[in-house]
Design a protein around this motif. Structure first.
Motif, mmCIF file in Angstrom:
data_model
loop_
_atom_site.group_PDB
_atom_site.id
_atom_site.type_symbol
_atom_site.label_atom_id
_atom_site.label_comp_id
_atom_site.label_asym_id
_atom_site.label_seq_id
_atom_site.Cartn_x
_atom_site.Cartn_y
_atom_site.Cartn_z
ATOM 1 N N SER A 1 -3.243 1.876 1.971
ATOM 2 C CA SER A 1 -3.677 2.904 1.020
ATOM 3 C C SER A 1 -2.491 3.500 0.272
ATOM 4 C CB SER A 1 -4.440 4.014 1.756
ATOM 5 O OG SER A 1 -3.589 4.742 2.618
ATOM 6 N N GLU A 2 -1.336 3.570 0.925
ATOM 7 C CA GLU A 2 -0.131 4.087 0.279
ATOM 8 C C GLU A 2 0.463 3.072 -0.688
ATOM 9 O OE1 GLU A 2 1.414 6.988 3.925
ATOM 10 O OE2 GLU A 2 2.205 4.953 3.708
ATOM 11 N N LYS A 3 0.344 1.779 -0.342
ATOM 12 C CA LYS A 3 0.929 0.704 -1.142
ATOM 13 C C LYS A 3 0.108 0.407 -2.397
ATOM 14 C CE LYS A 3 0.363 -3.516 0.148
ATOM 15 N NZ LYS A 3 0.402 -4.796 0.901
ATOM 16 N N ASN A 4 -1.194 0.516 -2.298
ATOM 17 C CA ASN A 4 -2.071 0.171 -3.416
ATOM 18 C C ASN A 4 -1.928 1.132 -4.586
ATOM 19 O OD1 ASN A 4 -2.985 -1.919 -1.882
ATOM 20 N ND2 ASN A 4 -5.030 -1.065 -1.515
ATOM 21 N N ASP A 5 -2.153 0.612 -5.781
ATOM 22 C CA ASP A 5 -2.162 1.427 -6.988
ATOM 23 C C ASP A 5 -3.397 2.328 -6.967
ATOM 24 O OD1 ASP A 5 -2.047 2.560 -9.458
ATOM 25 O OD2 ASP A 5 -2.058 0.676 -10.587
ATOM 26 N N LYS A 6 -3.169 3.649 -7.052
ATOM 27 C CA LYS A 6 -4.296 4.584 -6.945
ATOM 28 C C LYS A 6 -5.317 4.390 -8.060
ATOM 29 C CE LYS A 6 -1.724 8.189 -4.510
ATOM 30 N NZ LYS A 6 -1.249 9.586 -4.523
ATOM 31 N N ASN A 7 -4.869 3.896 -9.207
ATOM 32 C CA ASN A 7 -5.799 3.676 -10.320
ATOM 33 C C ASN A 7 -6.784 2.552 -10.032
ATOM 34 O OD1 ASN A 7 -4.655 5.703 -11.921
ATOM 35 N ND2 ASN A 7 -3.059 4.315 -12.662
ATOM 36 N N ASN A 8 -6.450 1.721 -9.053
ATOM 37 C CA ASN A 8 -7.328 0.602 -8.720
ATOM 38 C C ASN A 8 -8.249 0.904 -7.541
ATOM 39 O OD1 ASN A 8 -6.210 -1.026 -10.747
ATOM 40 N ND2 ASN A 8 -4.532 -1.692 -9.410
ATOM 41 N N ASN A 9 -8.131 2.115 -6.992
ATOM 42 C CA ASN A 9 -8.996 2.476 -5.867
ATOM 43 C C ASN A 9 -10.456 2.530 -6.322
ATOM 44 O OD1 ASN A 9 -6.757 2.733 -4.269
ATOM 45 N ND2 ASN A 9 -6.655 4.971 -4.409
ATOM 46 N N GLY A 10 -11.342 2.092 -5.462
ATOM 47 C CA GLY A 10 -12.748 2.078 -5.824
ATOM 48 C C GLY A 10 -13.642 2.459 -4.672
ATOM 49 N N LEU A 11 -14.938 2.475 -4.951
ATOM 50 C CA LEU A 11 -15.915 2.807 -3.921
ATOM 51 C C LEU A 11 -15.922 1.781 -2.799
ATOM 52 C CD1 LEU A 11 -17.977 5.193 -3.761
ATOM 53 C CD2 LEU A 11 -16.830 4.954 -5.939
ATOM 54 N N GLY A 12 -15.584 0.529 -3.133
ATOM 55 C CA GLY A 12 -15.548 -0.502 -2.099
ATOM 56 C C GLY A 12 -14.519 -0.196 -1.037
ATOM 57 N N ASP A 13 -13.381 0.382 -1.448
ATOM 58 C CA ASP A 13 -12.340 0.748 -0.486
ATOM 59 C C ASP A 13 -12.833 1.834 0.463
ATOM 60 O OD1 ASP A 13 -10.609 -1.030 -1.765
ATOM 61 O OD2 ASP A 13 -9.945 0.504 -3.179
ATOM 62 N N LEU A 14 -13.536 2.804 -0.096
ATOM 63 C CA LEU A 14 -14.081 3.860 0.758
ATOM 64 C C LEU A 14 -15.170 3.326 1.676
ATOM 65 C CD1 LEU A 14 -14.317 7.031 -1.522
ATOM 66 C CD2 LEU A 14 -12.843 6.685 0.451
ATOM 67 N N ASP A 15 -15.955 2.385 1.171
ATOM 68 C CA ASP A 15 -17.001 1.774 1.989
ATOM 69 C C ASP A 15 -16.385 1.065 3.190
ATOM 70 O OD1 ASP A 15 -19.626 1.175 2.649
ATOM 71 O OD2 ASP A 15 -19.597 -0.721 1.562
ATOM 72 N N GLN A 16 -15.275 0.348 2.951
ATOM 73 C CA GLN A 16 -14.584 -0.330 4.049
ATOM 74 C C GLN A 16 -13.981 0.679 5.033
ATOM 75 O OE1 GLN A 16 -14.555 -3.614 4.730
ATOM 76 N NE2 GLN A 16 -15.964 -3.833 2.976
ATOM 77 N N ALA A 17 -13.501 1.807 4.498
ATOM 78 C CA ALA A 17 -12.955 2.854 5.370
ATOM 79 C C ALA A 17 -14.041 3.413 6.280
ATOM 80 C CB ALA A 17 -12.348 3.968 4.527
ATOM 81 N N ALA A 18 -15.239 3.636 5.734
ATOM 82 C CA ALA A 18 -16.351 4.139 6.536
ATOM 83 C C ALA A 18 -16.724 3.145 7.630
ATOM 84 C CB ALA A 18 -17.555 4.431 5.639
ATOM 85 N N LYS A 19 -16.794 1.844 7.268
ATOM 86 C CA LYS A 19 -17.111 0.807 8.264
ATOM 87 C C LYS A 19 -16.052 0.766 9.357
ATOM 88 C CE LYS A 19 -19.608 -2.205 5.040
ATOM 89 N NZ LYS A 19 -19.595 -3.513 4.329
ATOM 90 N N MET A 20 -14.796 0.918 8.962
ATOM 91 C CA MET A 20 -13.698 0.876 9.920
ATOM 92 C C MET A 20 -13.798 2.021 10.919
ATOM 93 S SD MET A 20 -9.622 0.582 9.012
ATOM 94 C CE MET A 20 -10.017 -0.654 7.761
#
Length: 492
Positions: free
Chosen positions: A23-42
């Protein structure tokens, strides 16, 4: 990458640390709902892994990771966004509940969490954040200065402290609502006070930290939950928060406690809101009985006409004419000695004096009390309470003199013989001026209570009206101690 990480068979510590790094390495402008969905599953997977414990480090890593992701735009359609974000909030609450370490605050820039349990738990948890700080990294728990307190959570179940999982959110980005926007609340206040009519129709804004509260055990059982919330934007005094629009409408910015309905994904005002609208620095107390997310929402509300409508020019003119007539009545009856000695005349004089006094106090309120709180007597003050009690008392005196006149008519026209009453004026005066004294006192103290959350208290009165110094129209004291009395005493 998050999806790939989610599929890897790693323990909770390693997976959470890798999630944080990604999450720190990724470009914040490219963050999306899919990333949050994966965080919830995790997080759900971590909670369900019985062989691997969830500790404070795991919670800290997940909070940091989610905070980094929500810095992005997260643009998508409302329906999809609400479902995923609601799942993230629930997962954050679950992972906080499942941690094996209690009473240890975990913070990140946008999210903080703590599990409050144990015998030392008093039922009250206090969170502090300096006024010039916005990041929750600086959040402290319990040992905080009184001026830095932003939130207090008090929970009891049958008199015992309730064990809770508490998750705090810096803003409402994880709580989408089609009727709620997230601009600066200060700007909304500015729009209203500067007379922006369009601004008065704007949807409510979240004006506090958002807090998710969930019981660790007996989750479905109702319990007493009290929240102390420090608003993000100060509404100012009552006078500062009211605006009159060109069409004559008066609106006032007010804070109201809301909880998130997880089924509809909307904020709903189902908690009791208690705060002093006449205090510029008043905090907001929210009294609820269930688990969910809570926040204070600020919105313009149209002011109940109450005192404003009652003090129209016409009512002032008519009441003034009535006072003139009453004074003429008294002036004509007093000099006539033979007439003045009659029983009916004495009672009419007493009735006229009490009605004249009640009418005068009502008119005087127009000069002493203002709906925008700019008058000499401030709304909600001790002086306002005293003025309301005096008016209440005098009007009850008027109603009792009406009863006495009714008794006199019965004795004179129906009973006729045996209608003599010894020392009747002394008895009637004691009845009319003495009995009503109890009603304002009982009414105020019986329907005024002090609401306390932690060490902060607000006086809530169902006796006193919000925008005038009189009984609250429609309130229980009004019906019991005023309307019922006037209806009973009115001549048939």
């Amino acid at each position: 990458e998050f999806e790939t990480l989610n599929k890897q068979d790693k323990n909770n510590i390693d997976k959470s640390e890798e999630f944080k790094k990604l999450s720190e390495k990724n470009d914040k402008n490219n963050n999306g709902l899919g990333d949050l969905d994966q965080a919830a599953k995790m997080m759900e997977d971590m909670v369900n892994r019985k062989e691997d414990k969830v500790n404070t480090k795991v919670v800290s890593n997940m909070l940091e990771g989610v905070s980094n992701i929500i810095d992005g735009d997260l643009k998508t359609n409302y329906s999809e966004k609400s479902n995923i974000l609601n799942r993230v909030v629930e997962s954050l609450s679950k992972i906080t509940q499942s941690t094996d370490e209690s009473n240890n605050l975990v913070t990140s820039s946008h999210i903080a969490a703590i599990k409050v349990t144990g015998k030392s738990h008093t039922g009250e948890t206090k969170f502090g954040l300096p006024a010039n700080e916005s990041s929750l990294k600086s959040l402290q728990v319990n040992e905080v200065k009184s001026e830095d307190v932003v939130l207090m959570v008090s929970a009891e179940d049958e008199g015992k402290a309730k064990n809770l999982a508490i998750v705090l959110f810096q803003n409402s980005k994880l709580f989408p609502d089609s009727e709620t926007t997230t601009p600066d609340p200060t700007q909304m206040k500015k729009d209203l006070t500067e007379g922006d009519v369009k601004g008065s129709a704007k949807p409510p804004v979240v004006n506090s930290l958002v807090v998710e509260v969930s019981a660790v055990e007996d989750k479905d059982k109702p319990y007493d939950l009290g929240l102390y919330m420090r608003p993000l934007a100060n509404l100012g005094s009552r006078n500062e928060s009211i605006k009159t629009f060109p069409d004559g409408t008066k609106k006032q910015l007010r804070n109201r406690c809301h909880s998130l309905n997880t089924a509809t994904k909307k904020w709903q005002p189902d908690c009791e809101t208690v705060y002093n609208e006449n205090d510029a620095d008043s905090r907001v107390l929210c009294l609820c009985k269930h688990n969910t997310s809570f926040a204070v929402l600020m919105s313009p509300y149209e002011i109940n006409p109450g005192f404003i409508k009652s003090q129209t020019l016409m009512s002032t003119i008519i009441l003034s004419l009535a006072m003139v007539c009453l004074m003429l009545t008294i002036a004509l009856l007093l000099p006539a000695a033979p007439l003045r000695k009659q029983r009916s005349t004495k009672i009419n004089i007493c009735f006229s004096v009490s009605l004249l006094l009640a009418s005068f106090l009502f008119l005087l309120q127009n000069a002493l009390v203002k709906s925008d709180d700019s008058g000499p007597i401030k709304l909600g003050s001790a002086g306002c309470v005293a003025y309301a009690a005096i008016q209440h008392y005098i009007w009850l005196v008027v109603f009792l003199w009406m009863v006495v006149e009714g008794i006199l008519m019965y004795l004179s026209l129906v009973q006729v013989f045996g209608s003599h009453i010894s020392k009747y004026m002394l008895k009637f005066n004691l009845l009319c001026w003495g009995v009503p004294i109890l009603f304002p006192i009982i009414g105020y103290f019986a329907f005024t209570k002090t609401i306390t959350v932690g060490d902060y208290s607000v006086v809530k009165s169902d006796y006193l009206a919000d925008n005038m110094c009189f009984l609250k129209p429609g309130g229980l004291p009004f019906w019991i101690f005023f309307f019922s009395s006037s209806h009973t005493c009115a001549p048939r």
